[in-house]
Design an enzyme around this catalytic site. Structure first.
Site, short mmCIF file in Angstrom:
data_model
loop_
_atom_site.label_atom_id
_atom_site.label_comp_id
_atom_site.label_asym_id
_atom_site.label_seq_id
_atom_site.Cartn_x
_atom_site.Cartn_y
_atom_site.Cartn_z
N ASP A 264 2.47 -2.87 -1.36
CA ASP A 264 1.34 -3.82 -0.85
C ASP A 264 1.80 -5.21 -1.24
O ASP A 264 3.02 -5.45 -1.24
CB ASP A 264 0.22 -3.60 -1.69
CG ASP A 264 -1.11 -3.78 -0.61
OD1 ASP A 264 -0.95 -4.93 -0.03
OD2 ASP A 264 -1.99 -3.03 -0.60
N HIS A 287 4.08 -6.66 1.38
CA HIS A 287 3.27 -7.28 2.20
C HIS A 287 3.40 -8.91 1.85
O HIS A 287 2.57 -9.81 2.40
CB HIS A 287 1.70 -7.10 2.13
CG HIS A 287 1.42 -5.64 2.86
ND1 HIS A 287 0.11 -5.08 2.62
CD2 HIS A 287 2.03 -4.61 3.13
CE1 HIS A 287 0.30 -3.85 3.32
NE2 HIS A 287 1.55 -3.79 3.66
#
Ligand code: NAG
Ligand code: NAG
Ligand code: NAG
Ligand code: NAG
Ligand code: NAG
Ligand code: NAG
Length: 457
Positions: A264, A287
């Protein structure tokens, strides 16, 4: 948040985890630890992980107590031989206290505030139990929790291994009590952590490696004066919801010279953070670097004075991103991204004031004001859209500036999209590529942002 942080108490919440202190300079992790489970209110010893090749030394017995209460299990470092004169090496005493504390659930190691303890780097690997059943509800949030520390440094060539693969494999199993609790926690914007600092002041984390956390790896919450340097955080790209470093309600933060690869966000900057400097780090996969999501459930979020400088982001979904939920209040001010090198990043530049992680979210008028965001020297390759700036209809983004932004499609990108600018005001200078990035509206609508800031932050 300025806490009174004069009490130097180190609270290690690591019930049911076990410590495997591997011999120095050895790459084999030989478990010398035991795993203990609570049964009918008594610490019960169970066999370790089976890798032991020699008989492990018996750990010090836990203090005797007739009324078993996990919260009263406190291990004072001085009763394990620590001198606390700031000169004598007290590492062994800490290790002994740590081992003893690991024998009982919810143990606390106490480091008295009136003394100074010299703790040298402790080599070795700390392993969290990979057995989901070993995680009690109260320890689900984090397995090493440091609270109310002042002037504290963790360093050494040791490894913290969260052994999270059992978690990742089970994220589909919503009925598993541990997993559903974790998902519940996540919905409240909280995570499960390998290492967490809460309410601490002037904390340094350096040189360590953190691997395979169940979810987030390193979290700082309600703290002030944080330095993270030369660390490695790594989880396989396939692991969902694993943030690298998560900071919240924390001021004066420096994150530098580190490698972070997770499923993430690489660095996640949440509500209440200011004066944060992130520089010379490598991110990816994952991300990218995120501010937010801010303002969920009409909450207040104030974030300001954030500088991200000289970072490399590769093989990620986003590069640098600001995300806010509709309906939030507060502001994001004075954010600079400079010297960001992206490689194979789907969308390098993102501001999303319609952030929603469900199918759809209710449209709302309130929005967190975003003003003063500078993108300078953002270069490299993208594979979907070079820039996506979608700001609120009621509270447009203002003072968004682009300076020398040069992005080109990566070689294997199948379909490319033009940049999007929606309700965003700002300027561009220098060389801007591709040309469609130059889509900001000129002139600034400051009134709303100032108004919002004045009344909220
Ligand atoms: C999780 O799944 C991966 C891939 O299927 C497997 O290699 C790994 O051993 C599993 N981990 C656990 C703890 O079950
Ligand atoms: C934290 O460090 C800063 C800078 O060195 C110092 O000014 C401040 O007093 C320290 N805070 C505490 C609570 O020790
Ligand atoms: C960074 O940490 C590693 C251990 O993980 C250590 O070997 C190296 O010397 C450190 N580098 C610096 C510049 O401190
Ligand atoms: C942001 O930086 C400015 C200028 O250095 C300073 O005056 C302001 O107090 C900072 N904001 C916060 C919330 O610390
Ligand atoms: C913006 O933030 C930086 C730190 O990130 C600070 O040095 C600078 O003074 C701030 N500028 C304003 C106008 O607050
Ligand atoms: C929110 O507004 C957008 C744009 O006007 C519209 O397309 C969308 O359907 C609306 N969503 C909801 C849940 O009402």
């Amino acid at each position: 948040m300025k806490h009174l942080l004069t009490v130097l108490v180190l609270a290690l919440v690591m019930a049911n985890a076990f410590v495997a202190a591997s011999p120095r300079h050895s790459h084999d992790v030989k478990s010398r630890g035991y795993k203990y489970q609570r049964q009918k209110g008594v610490g019960r010893k169970v066999k370790g992980n089976g890798h032991s090749t020699s008989a492990p030394p018996p750990p010090p017995p836990p203090p005797q107590s007739d009324d078993y209460d996990p919260h009263s299990r406190t291990f004072d470092i001085t009763s394990f031989g620590a001198k606390g004169d700031g000169v004598t090496d007290d590492s062994k005493a800490l290790q002994a206290a740590w081992r003893a504390a690991c024998v009982v659930p919810s143990a606390t190691i106490k480091i008295p505030s009136e003394s100074k303890f010299l703790i040298r780097p402790i080599d070795g690997t700390i392993l969290a139990s990979s057995q989901l059943g070993d995680w009690s509800k109260s320890t689900l949030l984090q397995w090493v929790n440091f609270k109310w520390l002042n002037e504290f440094t963790i360093t050494g060539s040791g490894t913290v291994d969260g052994q999270g693969s059992a978690w990742w494999n089970m994220t589909q199993d919503h009925h598993h009590p541990k997993v559903s609790n974790c998902i519940h926690i996540k919905m409240h914007e909280d995570r499960c952590y390998a290492l967490r600092f809460y309410g601490s002041c002037n904390v340094t984390v350096r040189d360590i490696r953190i691997l395979n956390s169940p979810q987030c790896h390193l979290k700082f919450d309600s703290s002030e004066g944080v330095k993270v340097t030369n660390i490695t955080i790594s989880s396989p790209g396939s692991s969902p919801n694993t943030d690298g470093i998560h900071i919240q309600q924390t001021q004066d933060v420096q994150i530098e010279h580190s490698d972070i690869g997770c499923g993430d966000d690489c660095v996640s900057i949440q509500a209440g953070c200011s004066n944060v400097h992130v520089h010379n780090i490598n991110c990816g996969p994952g991300h990218g670097i995120s501010l937010g999501g801010l303002g969920k459930d009409n909450s207040l979020a104030c974030v300001s004075n954030i500088t991200v400088e000289d970072v490399s982001i590769r093989n990620a979904l986003y590069g640098v991103r600001i995300k806010t939920w509709q309906g939030g209040i507060g502001s994001v001010r004075n954010v600079t991204f400079t010297g960001v090198q992206v490689s194979e990043v789907e969308t390098p530049i993102v501001i999303d004031q319609y952030y929603c992680n469900k199918k759809s979210c209710k449209n709302q008028t309130d929005a967190i004001a975003i003003t003063g965001v500078k993108y300078k020297q953002i270069t490299g390759t993208y594979s979907w859209q070079p820039m996506h700036i979608a700001c609120s209809d009621s509270t447009p983004c203002t003072n968004v500036d682009l300076v020398d932004v040069q992005l080109s499609p990566s070689s294997d990108s199948a379909s490319l999209h033009d940049a999007l600018c929606w309700k965003s005001y700002g300027d561009s200078k220098g060389l801007i590529l591709p040309f469609n990035i130059d889509c900001l509206q000129r002139g600034n609508k400051l009134f709303r942002a100032l108004e919002s800031h004045k009344y909220s932050c």
